[in-house]
Each structure stands twice: as structure tokens, then as C-alpha cells.
Design an enzyme around this catalytic site. Structure first.
Site, PDB file in Angstrom:
ATOM      1  N   CYS A 191       0.814  -1.373  -0.127  1.00  0.00           N
ATOM      2  CA  CYS A 191       0.014   0.091   0.099  1.00  0.00           C
ATOM      3  C   CYS A 191       0.829   1.405  -0.100  1.00  0.00           C
ATOM      4  CB  CYS A 191      -0.804  -0.127   1.346  1.00  0.00           C
ATOM      5  SG  CYS A 191      -2.075  -1.255   1.266  1.00  0.00           S
ATOM      6  N   CYS A 511       0.331   2.379   6.396  1.00  0.00           N
ATOM      7  CA  CYS A 511       1.021   1.032   6.888  1.00  0.00           C
ATOM      8  C   CYS A 511       0.703   0.486   5.735  1.00  0.00           C
ATOM      9  CB  CYS A 511      -0.063   0.386   7.701  1.00  0.00           C
ATOM     10  SG  CYS A 511      -1.905   0.461   7.268  1.00  0.00           S
TER      11      CYS A 511
END
Length: 527
Positions: A191, A511
Site C-alpha cells: 500500500c 501502513c
């Protein structure tokens, strides 16, 4: 000198007796009045003496000079006063230090754009990843009027690669009309893939290899690669090598029904075999995040995103004419609801007692983003007005089993320490919202002395961000989360919010799968 001193003392004493001094308003404080005012009185007396002395020297000099045109003298005095006022105003408006470092190039964000982020399986369903990336690149070119041959390097991030365009950066740049002489490569880090694309560009500029970088990211969840089973793949490869009819028939006869079961891509950790949603549920439980807290945060995200969209604040979104379909101009996943409606949803991962639902999780999204990054000197030379400086950044990594989604909690203190800042110095926060429970867990970790001491070796916590500064234009829960494209959205949003809100420092944190994370400090460009 004695006369000047006495005259200065008398004048300033009279001013203080009337409780009025230029720039001050003093109130009587009884017997302690003169004790309190004495330091200020001495300072004003000294200033008066110096001024008086300088005036005497000036008059003596003027007596020895030729006559001066009075009009010229007035004009000169007025110009000097105006200059002094301007310098004073500049000092007053500069409330914080700059993060520029001696001998290190200033790297600026000139512009950032993105396609509308759409729910997978909707309007973009018939496209390919490079189509979205190409649209973002063309939007950047259009918005900046950047010559197509002025770029030194192009870097894109993506997570689930289309096998036909594994280097999607190259295919998209060629499709967008960039010169074929511009090198391009693709990176992946779950991500935070476009974060890696941007920081790779920062590194190239810092090293003196490049001056102008286009970085971005793309994700296309409407058509992910679905593979045959391993046994079926082995059989098909063997068939391709078979030389006789008998060999081919033998291989075909070995195929069983189980061989036909496809392998679907899963949002799960290879090292733990646990889905990210399952991990988010456990993380929320570990930090005591309730279902109510998660639903409230999800509703906040959608509500703020809707307000920002209606107010025209999401100016990084470009219109995109989808071939064979309508033009899309805004994100389609923003759906404000009510707490009552959210409460009706059942747990999505840990059943029946989990707290993570479809509504307080980010949804599968199609979209692409692109940013123009340059050295400050190059940007100014080309006539651009940068939006922000890209300052210190860090990448972090921790246990993918129990701390999979704690990247912001680990990255934020480290990047603040590198920049010499505190949480109070940050005016704008933009954290990636993978899950509402993940966000709340990170905020609680940042606000925990125990977590800071036990897991980070710090003496004390840095504290949680103030919510009045946090994700005020919505986040990944509402705007959408194309895995490879979100990082550029975060950075561009911080730059736009700093301009809109008049702040100086912003902080991005996210994250990523594998227990990794990223944080970056962004400084507003002087306007």
C-alpha cells in the site's frame, strides 16, 4: 552625554507615568509598579539616548554637506520606512523554522493529480491498469503544461501487476506521449508503493542524477490475474514441450477435476496466511478499540469526504473520458450513512464477535495518481510555483503477525525526530485509512507511554494527532484505496490542505502489507 541621559530619563519617566509607551499599555500595580517597569524604563532610556546622539551626529554631518532637495529627502525617508515595514512583516509571519538543510537540494512538489477513485467492477471495469496510469499522466501534463521531453525519469508503483504490462510505468508513459528516451520503471511495496516511487525520485534528484521526476501509482482491482492451479500449469507447460501425439494424449489424460480449480489472488500475508482484515480485527481488540469507535470514525471519514467533494476541495481529481462510457469526474465510493445503519452490518472477518465490517474497512478500488517532483532550482527556472517541499521521510518494518498495520505508530515518531519537530508543530495530518480499527489502534499506540517504551525504546510517547488537524477531507475509507496510488493522493492532499489552511508542516503516514510503513514530513512552499 550627561544631558542626553538625563533628558532621556525624564521623557521616558513621564511616558511611564501616563502608563503609555509606544507599543505598550501599562496598568498601575501599586507599590510594585516602578519595580516591575524599571527594566523597560532603562531600555527606553538607552534607546532615547542613542537616538538623540545619532540625531546630533547627523545634524553635524548635514551642516558640512551641500544643500539637499527637501522633496528628495522626503521620498527617500518614505522609501526607507516602507522597506523597514516590509522586513518587519516578513519576520512576524515566519512563525516556524524551515527544514532546509545546508548543502542539500530543496525538492519540491509542483503538482499532483489523480483519476477519480472508483469502486472496482464499475465504470473502469473494461480497462487495463496502464489505461488509468496513462490518464493520470496525461492529466498531469495538461495541468502543468509540462513539455513531454522535459522529464528525466518516470517511476510508478503498483501491487497486483498485470502480466502483459509488468513495467506499467513504461507502457503508461509511452501511451501518454512522453519521449521514448525517458527511462521508466515500476516499484512495489504493497500500500505504500507510490510512496516508494516518490522517494525514489527524491533520491535521484538528491544524488544529482535528475532534476525532474514524474512519480505515481496505479491499481486495477476490476480485473486481477487469476491463475490455473500449479498442477494444471505444469501439465500445460509439459504439453507445450511434447513432441508426439502420444505424449500429448498421455498428459491430457492425467488432468483431474481438481487441477481445474483456479488460484485467486488474496489480500493475505504470505508469511502468516492471515488476511489483512483478520489482522485488523485482532489489532483493534488488542488496543481496546470498540465497534462503536470504528463505526464513528468511518462515518466521520465519509461525512468529511462528502463535504470536501461538495466544496470543490478535491482539486487533484481530473475528469476522465472512459472509452465507450461516460466521463467520470468524481469518486464514487463516498457514501455518508448513519450510525444506525452501520450498526446493522455483521462482522466481515472474525465471526460472530469481530468488530471489523465492510463499512469500517476500505473498499477495493480502481484508480491512478501522478505527481511532478523537481529540484527547486529547476522548478523556478521553468516558471513553476511549487506547492510544497518534500522533507524528511522514513520507512519502517515490524512483526507482520501482531503488528501488521502499525506502520504509522512506528514511522511518525522516527520522522519527527529526523526533522526535529514535535506533534504540536504539525498543522496537517494525512494517515492512510486501511481500516477504522487500524487508525484508532495507531492513534492509541502513539498516545501510549507503555508502547513507546516497550516497542520503540523511547522514553515517552509523542502523542496522538489532534483530530481537528486529522484527515479533514476524508480518507481511504471513503475516497477509496487503489493500493499502488494512495501514497501520491496523501502527499498531494497535504500540500493542498497546507495552502488552504495556512499551515507550514504536514505529516503523511501509512501502513502496508508485510508489517511495513512509511512517514514523510512536508513543508508548505512560501506563498
Amino acid at each position: 552625554m550627561r544631558q542626553s541621559l538625563w533628558r532621556g530619563f525624564c521623557v521616558t519617566s513621564r511616558l511611564f507615568s501616563n502608563h503609555r509607551v509606544y507599543g505598550c499599555s501599562l496598568q498601575p500595580v501599586g507599590q510594585n509598579y516602578w519595580i516591575t517597569a524599571l527594566p523597560t524604563l532603562l531600555i527606553w532610556t538607552t534607546l532615547f539616548v542613542l537616538t538623540d546622539k545619532m540625531a546630533s551626529m547627523l545634524m553635524n554631518s548635514l551642516r558640512c554637506c551641500p544643500p539637499v532637495n527637501p522633496a528628495w529627502a522626503v521620498q527617500y525617508a518614505t522609501r526607507s520606512l516602507s522597506t523597514s515595514v516590509q522586513l518587519h512583516a516578513q519576520v512576524q509571519t515566519k512563525s516556524k523554522k524551515t527544514l532546509a538543510k545546508p548543502g542539500v537540494k530543496n525538492i519540491v512538489l509542483v503538482e499532483g493529480v489523480r483519476t477519480p477513485f472508483l469502486l472496482s467492477g464499475t465504470t473502469y471495469a473494461d480497462l487495463m491498469p496502464h489505461d488509468l496510469a496513462r490518464a493520470a499522466l496525461q492529466g498531469l501534463l495538461h495541468k502543468t503544461s509540462l513539455p513531454k521531453d522535459a522529464v528525466d525519469y518516470i517511476i510508478y508503483g503498483t501491487v497486483i501487476q498485470e502480466v502483459k504490462t509488468s513495467n506499467v510505468a513504461r507502457e503508461a508513459s509511452l501511451g501518454a506521449g512522453f519521449s521514448d528516451k525517458i527511462p521508466s520503471h515500476t516499484v512495489t511495496m504493497a500500500c505504500i508503493s507510490s510512496n516508494v516511487a516518490m522517494t525514489t525520485g527524491v533520491g535521484l534528484i538528491t544524488a544529482g542524477q535528475c532534476d525532474t521526476i514524474v512519480a505515481g501509482g496505479v491499481e486495477f482491482m476490476s480485473d486481477v490475474p487469476i491463475r490455473h492451479s500449479r498442477k494444471m500449469r505444469k501439465t500445460m507447460l509439459a504439453l507445450n514441450r511434447a513432441k508426439t501425439l502420444g505424449q500429448r494424449l498421455s498428459l491430457i489424460g492425467s488432468i483431474r477435476m481438481a487441477h481445474l480449480t483456479p488460484e485467486l489472488p488474496a489480500v493475505a500475508e504470505f508469511s502468516t496466511a492471515e488476511t489483512m482484515g483478520h489482522s485488523a480485527d485482532r489489532l483493534a481488540a488488542a488496543f481496546g478499540v470498540t465497534r462503536l469507535e470504528q463505526d464513528e470514525f468511518a462515518l466521520r471519514s465519509h461525512t468529511l469526504a462528502k463535504q470536501a467533494q461538495d466544496a470543490g476541495l478535491l482539486s487533484d481529481v481530473i475528469s476522465f473520458k472512459v472509452p465507450g462510457r461516460d466521463t467520470v469526474a468524481k469518486d464514487n465510493g463516498i457514501r455518508p450513512s448513519s450510525m444506525e445503519q452501520l450498526a446493522k452490518l455483521k462482522p466481515a472477518f472474525i465471526k460472530p464477535h469481530g468488530t471489523v465490517t465492510a463499512a469500517n474497512s476500505s473498499f477495493l478500488t480502481d484508480g491512478a495518481s501522478a505527481v511532478l517532483i523537481m529540484s527547486e532550482e529547476k522548478a523556478l527556472a521553468m516558471g513553476y510555483k511549487p506547492k510544497a517541499y518534500l522533507r524528511d521521510f522514513v520507512f519502517v518494518s515490524q512483526d507482520p503477525k501482531d503488528q501488521l498495520l502499525l506502520g504509522p505508530a512506528y514511522g511518525t515518531p522516527k520522522v519527527l525526530a529526523r526533522a526535529g519537530l514535535t506533534m504540536d508543530d504539525i498543522d496537517v495530518f494525512e494517515f492512510h485509512e486501511a481500516f477504522a480499527g487500524q487508525i484508532m489502534a495507531n492513534l492509541k499506540a502513539l498516545d501510549s507511554d507503555w508502547f513507546a517504551q516497550t516497542y520503540m525504546g523511547r522514553k515517552a510517547k509523542v502523542g496522538a494527532p489532534a483530530m481537528e488537524k486529522f484527515n479533514l477531507w476524508g480518507g481511504s475509507l471513503s475516497l477509496g484505496h487503489p493500493f499502488g496510488a494512495t501514497g501520491c493522493r496523501l502527499v498531494t492532499t497535504v500540500a493542498h490542505r497546507l495552502l488552504k489552511e495556512g499551515g507550514q508542516y504536514g505529516l503523511v503516514a501509512a501502513c502496508a502489507a508485510g508489517g511495513q510503513g512509511h512517514a514523510m514530513v512536508i513543508e508548505a512552499y512560501p506563498q
